[in-house]
Design a protein around this motif. Structure first.
Motif, PDB file in Angstrom:
ATOM      1  N   PRO A 281       0.848  -1.184   0.000  1.00  0.00           N
ATOM      2  CA  PRO A 281       0.000   0.000   0.000  1.00  0.00           C
ATOM      3  C   PRO A 281       0.886   1.237   0.000  1.00  0.00           C
ATOM      4  O   PRO A 281       1.973   1.225   0.596  1.00  0.00           O
ATOM      5  CB  PRO A 281      -0.793  -0.115   1.310  1.00  0.00           C
ATOM      6  N   GLY A 282       0.463   2.272  -0.672  1.00  0.00           N
ATOM      7  CA  GLY A 282       1.225   3.522  -0.650  1.00  0.00           C
ATOM      8  C   GLY A 282       2.473   3.492  -1.495  1.00  0.00           C
ATOM      9  O   GLY A 282       3.293   4.409  -1.437  1.00  0.00           O
TER      10      GLY A 282
ATOM     11  N   GLY B 191      -9.233  -2.259  -5.115  1.00  0.00           N
ATOM     12  CA  GLY B 191      -9.590  -1.417  -3.964  1.00  0.00           C
ATOM     13  C   GLY B 191     -10.729  -0.458  -4.345  1.00  0.00           C
ATOM     14  O   GLY B 191     -11.694  -0.284  -3.599  1.00  0.00           O
TER      15      GLY B 191
ATOM     16  N   ARG C 185     -14.477  -0.167  -2.822  1.00  0.00           N
ATOM     17  CA  ARG C 185     -15.017   1.077  -2.240  1.00  0.00           C
ATOM     18  C   ARG C 185     -16.309   1.503  -2.931  1.00  0.00           C
ATOM     19  O   ARG C 185     -17.188   2.087  -2.304  1.00  0.00           O
ATOM     20  CB  ARG C 185     -13.955   2.187  -2.272  1.00  0.00           C
TER      21      ARG C 185
ATOM     22  N   ALA D  55     -13.767  -5.619   6.769  1.00  0.00           N
ATOM     23  CA  ALA D  55     -12.425  -6.087   6.354  1.00  0.00           C
ATOM     24  C   ALA D  55     -11.615  -4.909   5.821  1.00  0.00           C
ATOM     25  O   ALA D  55     -10.440  -4.735   6.167  1.00  0.00           O
ATOM     26  CB  ALA D  55     -12.551  -7.170   5.285  1.00  0.00           C
TER      27      ALA D  55
ATOM     28  N   LEU E 125      -7.672  -8.500   4.041  1.00  0.00           N
ATOM     29  CA  LEU E 125      -8.046  -8.779   2.662  1.00  0.00           C
ATOM     30  C   LEU E 125      -9.501  -9.216   2.571  1.00  0.00           C
ATOM     31  O   LEU E 125     -10.034  -9.842   3.485  1.00  0.00           O
ATOM     32  CB  LEU E 125      -7.172  -9.892   2.070  1.00  0.00           C
ATOM     33  N   VAL E 126     -10.114  -8.887   1.446  1.00  0.00           N
ATOM     34  CA  VAL E 126     -11.441  -9.407   1.110  1.00  0.00           C
ATOM     35  C   VAL E 126     -11.206 -10.828   0.574  1.00  0.00           C
ATOM     36  O   VAL E 126     -10.119 -11.127   0.063  1.00  0.00           O
ATOM     37  CB  VAL E 126     -12.067  -8.478   0.046  1.00  0.00           C
TER      38      VAL E 126
ATOM     39  N   TYR F  10      -4.335  -6.483  -7.851  1.00  0.00           N
ATOM     40  CA  TYR F  10      -4.849  -7.827  -8.078  1.00  0.00           C
ATOM     41  C   TYR F  10      -3.947  -8.504  -9.085  1.00  0.00           C
ATOM     42  O   TYR F  10      -3.565  -7.859 -10.055  1.00  0.00           O
ATOM     43  CB  TYR F  10      -6.277  -7.773  -8.628  1.00  0.00           C
TER      44      TYR F  10
ATOM     45  N   GLN G  17      -5.584 -15.989  -5.882  1.00  0.00           N
ATOM     46  CA  GLN G  17      -6.076 -15.011  -6.873  1.00  0.00           C
ATOM     47  C   GLN G  17      -5.277 -15.126  -8.165  1.00  0.00           C
ATOM     48  O   GLN G  17      -5.817 -14.983  -9.258  1.00  0.00           O
ATOM     49  CB  GLN G  17      -5.976 -13.591  -6.326  1.00  0.00           C
TER      50      GLN G  17
ATOM     51  N   ARG H 106      -2.272  11.192   3.202  1.00  0.00           N
ATOM     52  CA  ARG H 106      -3.030  11.019   1.956  1.00  0.00           C
ATOM     53  C   ARG H 106      -4.516  11.379   2.112  1.00  0.00           C
ATOM     54  O   ARG H 106      -5.155  11.017   3.087  1.00  0.00           O
ATOM     55  CB  ARG H 106      -2.907   9.561   1.501  1.00  0.00           C
TER      56      ARG H 106
ATOM     57  N   ASP I 278      -9.303   3.382   5.729  1.00  0.00           N
ATOM     58  CA  ASP I 278      -8.213   2.467   6.108  1.00  0.00           C
ATOM     59  C   ASP I 278      -6.856   3.174   6.135  1.00  0.00           C
ATOM     60  O   ASP I 278      -5.830   2.528   6.251  1.00  0.00           O
ATOM     61  CB  ASP I 278      -8.175   1.227   5.194  1.00  0.00           C
TER      62      ASP I 278
HETATM   63  P1  ADP Z   1      -3.886  -0.532  -0.564  1.00  0.00           P
HETATM   64  O1  ADP Z   1      -3.156  -1.403  -1.545  1.00  0.00           O
HETATM   65  O2  ADP Z   1      -3.293   0.824  -0.444  1.00  0.00           O
HETATM   66  O3  ADP Z   1      -4.113  -1.185   0.772  1.00  0.00           O
HETATM   67  P2  ADP Z   1      -6.313  -0.685  -2.162  1.00  0.00           P
HETATM   68  O4  ADP Z   1      -7.172   0.458  -2.499  1.00  0.00           O
HETATM   69  O5  ADP Z   1      -5.613  -1.394  -3.280  1.00  0.00           O
HETATM   70  O6  ADP Z   1      -5.295  -0.143  -1.102  1.00  0.00           O
HETATM   71  O7  ADP Z   1      -7.137  -1.776  -1.352  1.00  0.00           O
HETATM   72  C1  ADP Z   1      -7.895  -1.406  -0.220  1.00  0.00           C
HETATM   73  C2  ADP Z   1      -8.488  -2.641   0.436  1.00  0.00           C
HETATM   74  O8  ADP Z   1      -9.339  -3.324  -0.516  1.00  0.00           O
HETATM   75  C3  ADP Z   1      -7.491  -3.721   0.882  1.00  0.00           C
HETATM   76  O9  ADP Z   1      -6.921  -3.455   2.143  1.00  0.00           O
HETATM   77  C4  ADP Z   1      -8.404  -4.953   0.902  1.00  0.00           C
HETATM   78  O10 ADP Z   1      -9.246  -4.939   2.038  1.00  0.00           O
HETATM   79  C5  ADP Z   1      -9.277  -4.748  -0.324  1.00  0.00           C
HETATM   80  N1  ADP Z   1      -8.661  -5.342  -1.519  1.00  0.00           N
HETATM   81  C6  ADP Z   1      -8.241  -4.676  -2.637  1.00  0.00           C
HETATM   82  N2  ADP Z   1      -7.707  -5.532  -3.521  1.00  0.00           N
HETATM   83  C7  ADP Z   1      -7.784  -6.769  -2.951  1.00  0.00           C
HETATM   84  C8  ADP Z   1      -7.386  -8.065  -3.361  1.00  0.00           C
HETATM   85  N3  ADP Z   1      -6.804  -8.278  -4.533  1.00  0.00           N
HETATM   86  N4  ADP Z   1      -7.620  -9.094  -2.518  1.00  0.00           N
HETATM   87  C9  ADP Z   1      -8.232  -8.921  -1.336  1.00  0.00           C
HETATM   88  N5  ADP Z   1      -8.613  -7.720  -0.881  1.00  0.00           N
HETATM   89  C10 ADP Z   1      -8.391  -6.648  -1.674  1.00  0.00           C
END
Ligand code: ADP
Length: 228
Positions: A13-14, A36, A40, A56, A62-63, A91, A97, A133, A173
């Motif tokens: 992240p970031g 992500g 959202r 989550a 993670l989802v 992803y 995945q 951010r 988050d």
């Molecule tokens: P970051 O990478 O900065 O944590 P993202 O916007 O990519 O932010 O993702 C935010 C949140 O969305 C993750 O912390 C997770 O909960 C969920 N998420 C996003 N992509 C996935 C993934 N590929 N698998 C599982 N959870 C995901």
């Protein structure tokens, strides 16, 4: 439109995956899909999926692999790509995945080349970036800003998006605890995920992402042989 290249952005992240994606979308006309952002959007629309993943996301976990892969499959099925290059931002994040994605890539046709880009950055730089951010509240924009005075992403107008004029908000988050958890979760999966691609014969293209964005963008284009 048929897809020639899918570029997988793998990084903590970031690490600037979203910011580099924005550059590629604006300057190269590529398409980006961020899991992500898809999550959202579900939360903002309060869909059943959105309600089930809200906790989550807030806590930096993670989802489930199944839900995420389904979102990505649906996105491709709807044919939302407007270019022959697609960036998958965030992803796959786990080996499961990656296996799901292999099945999807087979359906995209023989011509589609998969490129793996890995972004590297120190955890303490990430924390500093994420606590500063802000993002655009408009779910179809979600542009990223920083309120750190030395950053090149400070909004031109106080707390308003330069692109669409919507209010800037903090992501739920981007709290100290959730950032710590997201980093932990990323590091837990990183090696296995990259080994999965190495074992399958992919070259991992590694980028140091604490560079200013214009330098990162230039290096990225050079290394991927993009001539624009
Ligand atoms: P970051 O990478 O900065 O944590 P993202 O916007 O990519 O932010 O993702 C935010 C949140 O969305 C993750 O912390 C997770 O909960 C969920 N998420 C996003 N992509 C996935 C993934 N590929 N698998 C599982 N959870 C995901």
């Amino acid at each position: 439109m048929s897809i020639d290249r899918v570029i997988l952005f793998i990084g903590p992240p970031g690490s600037g995956k979203g910011t580099l994606s924005q550059e590629c979308v604006q300057k190269l006309g590529w398409t980006q899909v961020s899991t992500g952002d898809l999550c959202r959007k579900h939360i903002a629309k309060q869909t059943e999926i959105g309600k089930s993943i809200d906790f989550a996301i807030k806590s930096g976990k993670l989802v489930s692999d199944g839900l995420i892969s389904q979102m990505v499959f649906d996105w491709f099925k709807k044919g939302q790509q407007q270019s022959d290059v697609v960036i998958l931002d965030g992803y796959p994040r786990t080996v499961n995945q990656a296996r799901d994605f292999n099945a999807l890539a087979d359906q995209l046709g023989d011509a589609a080349q998969v490129v793996v880009a890995k972004f590297v950055i120190d955890d303490d730089v990430v924390v500093d970036r994420l606590v500063n951010r802000y993002i655009c509240k408009n779910k179809s924009c979600q542009r990223v800003y920083s309120l750190k005075p030395t950053s090149s992403f400070v909004p031109a107008n106080d707390m308003m998006c330069d692109a669409c004029g919507s209010e800037l908000i903090k992501r739920k988050d981007d709290t100290a605890d959730a950032i710590k958890e997201r980093l932990k979760v990323y590091h837990l999966h990183e090696n296995d995920l990259l080994s999965h691609y190495e074992d399958a014969g992919y070259e991992i293209r590694e980028f140091k992402s604490d560079l200013p964005i214009d330098q990162l963008f230039t290096e990225f284009k050079e290394r991927l042989g993009v001539s624009l």
